[in-house]
Design a protein around this motif. Structure first.
Motif, PDB file in Angstrom:
ATOM      1  N   UNK A   1       0.795  -1.226   0.120  1.00  0.00           N
ATOM      2  CA  UNK A   1      -0.047  -0.066  -0.048  1.00  0.00           C
ATOM      3  C   UNK A   1       0.745   1.180   0.083  1.00  0.00           C
TER       4      UNK A   1
ATOM      5  N   UNK B   1       2.774   2.197  -2.005  1.00  0.00           N
ATOM      6  CA  UNK B   1       3.141   2.620  -3.273  1.00  0.00           C
ATOM      7  C   UNK B   1       1.789   3.336  -3.747  1.00  0.00           C
ATOM      8  N   UNK B   2       0.752   3.195  -2.992  1.00  0.00           N
ATOM      9  CA  UNK B   2      -0.672   3.505  -3.568  1.00  0.00           C
ATOM     10  C   UNK B   2      -1.275   4.756  -2.776  1.00  0.00           C
ATOM     11  N   UNK B   3      -0.629   5.360  -1.959  1.00  0.00           N
ATOM     12  CA  UNK B   3      -0.964   6.390  -1.347  1.00  0.00           C
ATOM     13  C   UNK B   3      -0.806   7.789  -2.166  1.00  0.00           C
ATOM     14  N   UNK B   4      -1.557   8.741  -1.806  1.00  0.00           N
ATOM     15  CA  UNK B   4      -1.401   9.996  -2.663  1.00  0.00           C
ATOM     16  C   UNK B   4      -0.956  11.023  -1.856  1.00  0.00           C
TER      17      UNK B   4
ATOM     18  N   UNK C   1       2.686   8.890  -3.450  1.00  0.00           N
ATOM     19  CA  UNK C   1       3.245   7.702  -3.006  1.00  0.00           C
ATOM     20  C   UNK C   1       4.258   8.008  -2.005  1.00  0.00           C
TER      21      UNK C   1
ATOM     22  N   UNK D   1      -7.793   3.083  -4.668  1.00  0.00           N
ATOM     23  CA  UNK D   1      -6.542   3.880  -3.933  1.00  0.00           C
ATOM     24  C   UNK D   1      -5.570   4.081  -4.968  1.00  0.00           C
ATOM     25  N   UNK D   2      -5.452   3.268  -6.134  1.00  0.00           N
ATOM     26  CA  UNK D   2      -4.722   3.663  -7.065  1.00  0.00           C
ATOM     27  C   UNK D   2      -5.156   4.492  -8.021  1.00  0.00           C
TER      28      UNK D   2
ATOM     29  N   UNK E   1      -6.938   7.130  -6.988  1.00  0.00           N
ATOM     30  CA  UNK E   1      -6.812   8.277  -6.249  1.00  0.00           C
ATOM     31  C   UNK E   1      -5.152   8.663  -6.172  1.00  0.00           C
ATOM     32  N   UNK E   2      -4.359   7.807  -6.423  1.00  0.00           N
ATOM     33  CA  UNK E   2      -2.958   8.168  -6.600  1.00  0.00           C
ATOM     34  C   UNK E   2      -2.567   8.905  -8.102  1.00  0.00           C
TER      35      UNK E   2
ATOM     36  N   UNK F   1      -3.983  12.120  -8.177  1.00  0.00           N
ATOM     37  CA  UNK F   1      -3.204  13.079  -7.614  1.00  0.00           C
ATOM     38  C   UNK F   1      -1.819  13.435  -8.591  1.00  0.00           C
TER      39      UNK F   1
ATOM     40  N   UNK G   1      -8.104   0.362   5.484  1.00  0.00           N
ATOM     41  CA  UNK G   1      -7.107   1.264   4.687  1.00  0.00           C
ATOM     42  C   UNK G   1      -8.017   2.059   3.916  1.00  0.00           C
TER      43      UNK G   1
ATOM     44  N   UNK H   1      -6.236   9.521   0.844  1.00  0.00           N
ATOM     45  CA  UNK H   1      -6.378  10.918   1.083  1.00  0.00           C
ATOM     46  C   UNK H   1      -6.870  11.372  -0.518  1.00  0.00           C
TER      47      UNK H   1
END
Lengths: 326, 326
Positions: free
Chosen positions: A275, A277-280, A282, B248-249, B251-252, B255, B275, B280
């Motif tokens: 996960x 790598x999938x935050x915004x 990354x 989630x991907x 959203x990333x 961004x 999660x 975000x």
């Protein structure tokens, strides 16, 4: 009626004890006879009763994994790799989530012994050294050094903490915080905190440290701590989180408070779970070698089961993944 | 030397068979005698050999869980709840990750039978109906209807898909996409897609559908599909993702491409994993009742083990969590 060992013996024209030798891989038997017997097993669809075989051979081909909870992504990934190595070595895995409950952990240890598992992989945080020494089974721990008799595997926590902190400082942070799991527990991961403090001091940078609940993994607790940090020190410009899950919650709150990452505030995590790598954006993080940790832990367990010597201290290097939050 | 059943019998002054009756909970025995025997077991630190007891009682108190991979957060949470219910009912869990490998799945099924597990919970996607019917063990599946003999548990996939799509339309989306797991597999979750298409048609909204790889769970594959969607249809203003991980991907990438969520594009996920609250911005999603699914599946397995009648079709309602991506 399922085929029995007698049916196999009759079909091949040998004694039951000869079939048993093939089943249990004991004593001399010629290759051609072994092949005949194995072919007969397939043709008659023979299903050996593994429970009876375990009793006979004192070998269950099962190991136990005791972790706080498989719902946490770090342990989920670790568990997935462990099961993979176990499968490749014809071992099966009994999954035990301790939920940080000491009674549950002890109950599982007793259960695993009674069921003749051949060894235990343990990410326990609650039971004490005396209890551990009673286990009398091959044992490998994660992130906890119990005694100089019980092997452990961990990432290089100090070096990981140092890399994360130096990255924040190098990128220009001048007022940094660390959010860490409870430091009261005797975990090797506390070395991440030691490195954070020492790196901040070395560079003469202002710093503060906040601890989560004793047995962490609680998002409400994380968010309370993050909000407290921002309200007390609104000009914090860098945070090192001791897990990627905590770091994700920091990114979420930065988004809510309209704090720009990385221009106003920089964030580094720890673990390198999928996960991250999938935050915004990354997440920059200290990536633990989760697959290698699982492989080495399993290997150390096998060596103990086979009465081979093992190294007790096993520290693996991390990799600093610089993404877009620093 | 560990204490044996003979030592217990000698200490209490009864026959071995009386101690055995207590151990196996069979036949009549007075409360006071039972208590005496149990106290002697504790005093002598008696450890029953569970393997021998299993052979004797034909009851292993073990169940198997076969899922694609515990590294996926939905299965990790499901597994954590299942282990919790199993523990409360004195059952232990053998964890099997099929990794979408048909051979591994069949091998595990045979292994679990040979080891006399009492039942199997299965999130399998690869083995066929004929193979399933050979299992001849209590069985419960997730998100797959095998036959009208084998109970399954799933969330209300159609209603979940409808809620997600209606939410996008209600919030003003006029050009929507769905990113779904492969529709070639005979999964009940494909009903999410049916609902998406029907809701879009009903409201006269333009829509498109993109499928991931056959056996999904591959972030690179997800991101390729998302990039392809945005390059082909840059004016897409709403996406329904069939899992929170895919969402989630999205959203990333929004961004990265500087597409504002939710003002320029709205996103809804499916699953409601932990999660989904930490993205975000926090993800709007169709929350599956993961704990209730686990509880019901375990309950259906216990009923079969105890030869009680069971419902085969078990569909549980979802909850639409409207957060900040819509």
């Amino acid at each position: 009626m399922p085929a029995t060992i007698k049916d196999i013996a009759k079909k091949v024209g040998v004694n039951v004890s000869t079939v048993s030798r093939v089943l249990n891989n004991r004593g001399y038997i010629s290759d051609s006879l072994r092949e005949k017997i194995e072919r007969a097993m397939i043709e008659l669809n023979y299903q050996p009763n593994e429970v009876a075989r375990t009793l006979f051979r004192k070998k269950s081909n099962m190991i136990g994994i005791i972790i706080p909870t498989v719902a946490h992504p770090f342990f989920a990934e670790l568990c997935s790799h462990l099961e993979d190595y176990a499968y490749r070595h014809q071992y099966k895995v009994v999954l035990c989530n301790s939920q940080h409950d000491r009674d549950k952990e002890l109950m599982y240890l007793n259960y695993l012994k009674a069921n003749q598992v051949e060894g235990i992989l343990m990410g326990s945080q609650t039971i004490n050294v005396a209890e551990f020494s009673k286990i009398a089974l091959p044992l490998v721990t994660f992130d906890r050094a119990i005694s100089d008799q019980i092997p452990y595997v961990s990432s290089d926590n100090y070096e990981g903490g140092r890399m994360a902190t130096e990255l924040l400082i190098e990128k220009g942070c001048r007022k940094i915080a660390m959010i860490t799991g409870s430091l009261k527990l005797p975990m090797l991961s506390n070395r991440r905190h030691d490195a954070f403090v020492e790196a901040a001091k070395k560079h003469g940078i202002w710093y503060t440290v906040l601890e989560t609940d004793d047995y962490g993994f609680n998002p409400d607790n994380y968010e309370g701590i993050i909000m407290e940090l921002f309200s007390k020190y609104p000009d914090i410009d860098g945070i090192f989180a001791s897990s990627d899950v905590i770091a994700a919650h920091i990114l979420k709150i930065c988004h809510q408070l309209n704090k720009k990452v990385p221009s106003q505030i920089k964030v580094v995590g720890y673990d390198g779970i999928a996960f991250s790598e999938a935050t915004a954006p990354p997440l920059s993080t200290v990536r633990q070698p989760i697959r290698e940790i699982a492989e080495l832990a399993f290997d150390l367990l096998m060596k103990q089961i086979n009465h081979e010597p093992v190294e007790c201290v096993n520290i693996l290097p991390n990799e600093l993944k610089i993404r877009q939050t620093t």
